[in-house]
Design an enzyme around this catalytic site. Structure first.
Site, PDB file in Angstrom:
ATOM      1  CG  ASP A 100     -12.696   1.203 -17.200  1.00  0.00           C
ATOM      2  OD1 ASP A 100     -13.876   0.891 -17.425  1.00  0.00           O
ATOM      3  OD2 ASP A 100     -11.895   0.457 -16.613  1.00  0.00           O
ATOM      4  CD  GLU A 104     -17.818  -0.523 -11.777  1.00  0.00           C
ATOM      5  OE1 GLU A 104     -17.283  -1.092 -10.807  1.00  0.00           O
ATOM      6  OE2 GLU A 104     -17.987  -1.053 -12.891  1.00  0.00           O
TER       7      GLU A 104
END
Length: 488
Positions: A45, A215
Site C-alpha cells: 500500500d 479499494e
C-alpha cells in the site's frame, strides 16, 4: 500521486503548498533499474511525496493485522539509493488506534507534514477506528495524532473508512479520497488539514464509486484531467490489479477506462494498491505499488516495486509492464536467492566467490525470453554465466533443472543443461580474459535457444527439455562479477 503533481503547479500564497524542490538529478528510468523490490522487507500500500528534493515512500507494514502497529518510511534523492526511516508513526502516538494501521497518505502544508492513515479495520459503525490524521515537524516524523479521534470513523455510502489518498488541486483545495467494501467517497479537507469541509450543495461526502472498485483510491492530475485509480480483486490473491478512470472534475463523475496493472505469471502476482509519482518539473511518471513474489503463498509477503507509467496522446494510460532489471547500483541484491558461493552487491556489480556451481536466482518464471547480462570472470579456472528456465534449485554443482550459458577461462562460450548432472549442448571459441567484461545475450523461443557473446551470435541449439523457469547467474570454479541484468 496527486499531491506531487499538484504541488508542482501550486500557487505560492500564504498557507498554500510550496512547489517541491526538484532533486539534483532527474531519474528517467524504464523501471527500477537497480531492481524490484527496491527496498527490503514485506511492505504494501505505498504512497509517495516529494519533500525538499527527496522522494518519500510511505507504505503499510505487511504483517498480520495485530502486528500492524507502526509505519516505516523510505526516502531517496535518485530513486535508486533508499534510506529507511523506521517507526515514523506508531500506535503509541494515537490513543484510539490499536491494530491494522494501513495505507499512509502524506502531504505537506502550513509548515507541517501530515500523514493520513487507516486503523483498526472497523467492520461496523459501532466500532472505534477509521481514518486518522497525524502531524509532524519533519517528513520522517515522529507523527502524532492531530485530533485525538478518527477524522472519518463511520461507514458512509457503504464505504469502509480505509485506504485514503490526499490530492491538492491547483487552486489549493485539498480532497481526501477513500473507501473499501466496493465503495469510494471523496470529501473536502479544510485548510487546517484536520477537519472536513462541505461541498457547494452542503454535503460532506460524495460517492464516486467506479465500476469494479474494491479499494485503494489514488488521484492525480495531468494536463487538466483528473485520474482516479483503484485496486480490484482480493488483496491476498493473485487477481489483485489496478484500474483507472478519468474526469474533468476532482469529484467526477469517474467512468472506468481500463485495467492497466495485473499479475504477470513470469514476474509477480497480486500487484495493486498503487501510488503515482511525477518527477517535479517533468512529464516523467512512475506507478509505485506492491506485489507478491511468484513462489510466496503467504498473503502478507508483499514487496514494493515501481515501473514507468506512460500516456497515449489522448491522455489515456498505457498498460504497465513489470520489467525485470538489476544493475546493482543500489548496493543490494533484494529479490535474489543464493545457493552456494558467497554473494555480495559491491561496486555496482553482483559478485560471487569461486565454488563448484554456486548460483543465485530471481523469483521469475520465463518461457520465451531475451536475457542480457554482463559477465566478468575475476579469478579461477572455470566458467561463469547465466541460468534460465530453471526449477528445483539447491546447493550443489548441478543442483537444478534448467539451461546454463557461460564463458570459460579456456576461451569458449558454452551452452548446456543440468538435471543434477551436466550435459553440454554446444560450444564455440570466444577469447576470454580475466578482469574483462563481456556481454551475454540469450534468446529462447520455444525449442530454439540462441547465445550471443558481445553481440555476435555464437550458438544456436534446438532442445525441448525445459520450457519455463527462473533466471539467474552461476559460477563454476571461478569468482565472477555480474551486472546490467535485463530480462524481457
Amino acid at each position: 500521486m496527486g499531491v506531487v503533481s499538484a504541488m508542482i503547479a501550486a500557487v505560492l500564497t500564504a498557507g498554500a503548498l510550496a512547489a517541491p524542490a526538484a532533486p539534483a538529478a532527474v531519474p528517467d528510468f524504464s523501471t527500477a533499474e537497480a531492481g524490484n523490490p527496491f527496498v527490503d522487507g514485506w511492505y504494501a500500500d505505498p504512497d509517495v511525496a516529494v519533500y525538499e528534493g527527496r522522494y518519500w515512500v510511505f507504505p503499510t507494514s505487511s504483517r498480520p493485522y495485530n502486528e500492524q502497529t507502526y509505519l516505516d518510511a523510505f526516502s531517496s534523492t535518485d530513486l535508486v539509493h533508499w534510506t529507511k526511516h523506521p517507526n515514523v508513526l506508531t500506535v503509541a502516538n494515537v490513543s484510539w488506534a490499536r491494530r491494522a494501521v494501513w495505507a499512509p497518505a502524506p502531504v505537506q502544508r502550513n509548515g507541517k507534514y501530515y500523514l493520513y492513515f487507516g486503523a483498526n479495520d472497523i467492520q461496523s459503525n459501532s466500532e472505534l477506528g477509521g481514518i486518522g490524521v497525524a502531524v509532524a515537524d519533519r517528513p520522517e516524523g515522529p507523527y502524532v495524532d492531530a485530533i485525538g479521534a478518527p477524522l472519518i470513523g463511520q461507514f458512509v455510502n457503504g464505504a469502509q473508512p480505509i485506504d485514503q489518498d490526499v490530492f491538492v488541486d491547483d487552486d489549493g483545495q485539498a480532497y481526501l479520497y477513500y473507501g473499501g467494501w466496493q465503495h469510494a467517497n471523496v470529501v473536502k479537507l479544510n485548510s487546517d488539514m484536520t477537519s472536513l469541509g462541505r461541498f457547494a450543495d452542503g454535503s460532506t461526502y460524495k460517492e464516486i464509486t467506479p465500476a469494479n472498485y474494491t479499494e485503494g483510491s489514488q488521484v492525480f492530475k495531468r494536463n487538466g484531467k483528473y485520474y482516479l485509480m483503484w485496486s480490484e480483486g482480493y488483496w491476498g490473491g493473485s487477481d489483485y490489479s489496478v484500474s483507472y478512470a478519468m474526469a474533468d472534475s476532482p469529484t467526477g463523475p469517474f467512468t472506468k477506462i481500463a485495467k492497466i496493472l495485473t499479475q504477470d505469471s513470469e514476474v509477480a502476482k497480486g500487484s495493486g494498491h498503487n501510488a503515482v509519482l511525477n518527477v517535479p518539473g517533468t512529464d516523467i511518471w512512475y506507478i509505485v505499488y506492491h506485489r507478491r513474489p511468484l513462489s510466496e503463498t503467504d498473503a502478507n509477503h508483499r514487496q514494493l516495486a515501481y515501473d514507468r507509467m506512460s500516456f497515449n496522446a489522448d491522455g489515456t494510460i498505457r498498460p504497465v509492464t513489470m520489467k525485470v532489471r538489476d544493475n546493482f547500483e543500489d548496493g543490494n541484491a533484494y529479490g535474489w536467492k543464493a545457493y552456494g558461493s558467497t554473494w555480495s552487491a559491491t561496486d555496482g556489480t553482483y559478485r560471487a566467490t569461486a565454488s563448484p556451481g554456486g548460483k543465485s536466482l530471481q523469483d521469475t518464471n520465463f518461457a520465451t525470453l531475451t536475457y542480457d547480462a554482463d559477465v566478468t570472470i575475476t579469478a579461477g579456472t572455470g566458467d561463469a554465466g547465466v541460468i534460465f528456465r530453471a526449477t528445483q534449485p539447491a546447493t550443489g554443482t548441478d543442483a537444478y533443472r534448467g539451461y546454463y550459458a557461460g564463458l570459460t577461462t579456456t576461451g569458449r562460450v558454452i551452452l548446456g543443461k543440468a538435471d543434477n548432472n551436466w550435459r553440454q549442448l554446444a560450444t564455440a571459441a570466444f577469447p576470454v580474459t580475466r578482469g574483462t567484461r563481456y556481454h551475454l545475450r540469450i534468446e529462447a523461443t520455444g525449442t530454439t535457444i540462441k547465445v550471443y557473446a558481445d553481440s555476435t551470435l555464437k550458438l544456436t541449439v534446438t532442445d525441448s527439455t525445459f520450457t519455463t523457469g527462473a533466471t539467474g547467474v552461476r559460477v563454476f570454479n571461478t569468482a565472477a562479477a555480474f551486472d546490467n541484468i535485463a530480462i524481457d
